[in-house]
Scaffold this active site. Sequence first.
Site, PDB file in Angstrom:
ATOM      1  N   TRP A 109     -14.459  -1.875 -13.045  1.00 11.40           N
ATOM      2  CA  TRP A 109     -14.216  -2.962 -14.000  1.00 11.40           C
ATOM      3  C   TRP A 109     -13.763  -4.226 -13.294  1.00 11.40           C
ATOM      4  CZ3 TRP A 109     -16.963  -2.003 -17.876  1.00 11.40           C
ATOM      5  CH2 TRP A 109     -17.052  -0.714 -18.407  1.00 11.40           C
ATOM      6  N   ASP A 162      -6.873  -7.494 -17.225  1.00 11.28           N
ATOM      7  CA  ASP A 162      -7.682  -6.623 -18.083  1.00 11.28           C
ATOM      8  C   ASP A 162      -6.853  -5.367 -18.356  1.00 11.28           C
ATOM      9  OD1 ASP A 162      -9.459  -4.875 -19.247  1.00 11.28           O
ATOM     10  OD2 ASP A 162     -10.928  -4.914 -17.607  1.00 11.28           O
ATOM     11  N   LYS A 176     -10.021   1.678 -26.439  1.00  9.11           N
ATOM     12  CA  LYS A 176      -9.370   2.704 -25.609  1.00  9.11           C
ATOM     13  C   LYS A 176      -8.033   3.161 -26.201  1.00  9.11           C
ATOM     14  CE  LYS A 176     -12.616   2.337 -22.436  1.00  9.11           C
ATOM     15  NZ  LYS A 176     -12.698   1.153 -21.574  1.00  9.11           N
TER      16      LYS A 176
HETATM   17  C1  PLP Z   1     -13.770   0.199 -21.001  1.00  9.92           C
HETATM   18  C2  PLP Z   1     -13.292  -0.873 -20.152  1.00  9.92           C
HETATM   19  C3  PLP Z   1     -13.929  -2.128 -20.081  1.00  9.92           C
HETATM   20  C4  PLP Z   1     -15.190  -2.448 -20.856  1.00  9.92           C
HETATM   21  O1  PLP Z   1     -14.862  -2.845 -22.112  1.00  9.92           O
HETATM   22  P1  PLP Z   1     -15.999  -3.345 -23.135  1.00  9.92           P
HETATM   23  O2  PLP Z   1     -15.178  -3.625 -24.333  1.00  9.92           O
HETATM   24  O3  PLP Z   1     -16.958  -2.215 -23.297  1.00  9.92           O
HETATM   25  O4  PLP Z   1     -16.636  -4.541 -22.568  1.00  9.92           O
HETATM   26  C5  PLP Z   1     -13.388  -3.100 -19.278  1.00  9.92           C
HETATM   27  N1  PLP Z   1     -12.289  -2.867 -18.554  1.00  9.92           N
HETATM   28  C6  PLP Z   1     -11.653  -1.682 -18.579  1.00  9.92           C
HETATM   29  C7  PLP Z   1     -10.416  -1.485 -17.748  1.00  9.92           C
HETATM   30  C8  PLP Z   1     -12.133  -0.650 -19.362  1.00  9.92           C
HETATM   31  O5  PLP Z   1     -11.504   0.543 -19.389  1.00  9.92           O
END
Ligand code: PLP
Length: 362
Positions: A107, A174, A198
Amino acid sequence: MRKLFQMKIHNFSAGPCILPKSVFKKAAESLVNYNNTGLSIAEMSHRSKDFISVMEKATSLVKELMNVPEGYDVLFLQGGASMQFYMSGLNLLPENGAAAYINTGTWSSKAIKEAKLLGNIYEVASSKEENFNYIPKNYDIPNNASFLHYTSNNTIFGTQFKDLPDTDLRLVCDMSSDIMTREIDVKKYDLIYAGAQKNLGPAGVTLVIVNKNALGKTGRSIPSMLDYQIHIAKESMFNTPPCFSIYTTMLTMEWLKELGGIQEIKKRNLAKSNLLYQEIDRNSLFEGTAKTEDRSVMNPTFVLRNKTLNEEFLNKSIEAGINGLKGHRSVGGFRASMYNAMEIESVQALVQVMQEFENARG
Ligand SMILES: *Cc1c(COP(=O)(O)O)cnc(C)c1O
């Protein structure tokens, strides 16, 4: 399939995540008839009083649960965390400017790729050479970087920052896979973003917490849909918001508040991950893949020392009602994603399968 439906399923999938049963139930009812309005939450005008109050409640719950200080705005946007990889830079990186990124896996690599379209990106640290099995701790950051971006929890490789990165720079993070799982100090950040799917709700909405003072300083012209200031001015309703996802996220936050908030869920999360890591370390057949001090509370990753047993173990786990344990292809083995709504009973069920598997092999 029928038979599976009758047994309790323990869902260790990495995302979309499990949510509390009570949340799914209430969301399902609201999909048919929201609060006795005779309307589904999914067919209701987003300008209606009813939906505006959902939006306000969701915003105030984020502020309350995360102790968001004055000067920050909470937004519910679309496009996932993946959209934020670019949008964050577009709004925070000065034209011809620079920023620092820590690369701890898939990511963050993607975040770096998008940010490079916008400016000078320093990858100040990376754990790539060890297949991202640890969190880098020592790095130098060039003076002209205007922020430091990192991924707090590495969903795929099972590592997690236990402390803030060592810097005085403003942080951009993030937090998709560990938002609202532990307390954080929001004022250290100019921007926090997280796909809801998540820990917070169904897919389709992205939570953004942004420091208003950090905006409007890049010298760029920003397309409306990608401009935080426009979304702030329109209170996340510049375009039609993902009403159902926001509503369900609000329900999850109400559940979390009722439970005792982030302090309480953190304790429960630690109890779950301690239980599983103890078994990974004790059981002679398994080993963890992440460096011990950097292990993720959310997504423990582990392998069988003897890989030829992989399929047999996976089948045993499925027989016990365990879903989604297969590891990401870039790590192999197994990954047990244990988000907020997972109860410790599910982790106990997994530990039991691991113990039985060991016993059966003498
Ligand atoms: C799942 C995830 C993403 C992707 O998220 P989307 O909403 O599908 O774009 C980005 N960063 C992390 C840390 C993730 O676990």
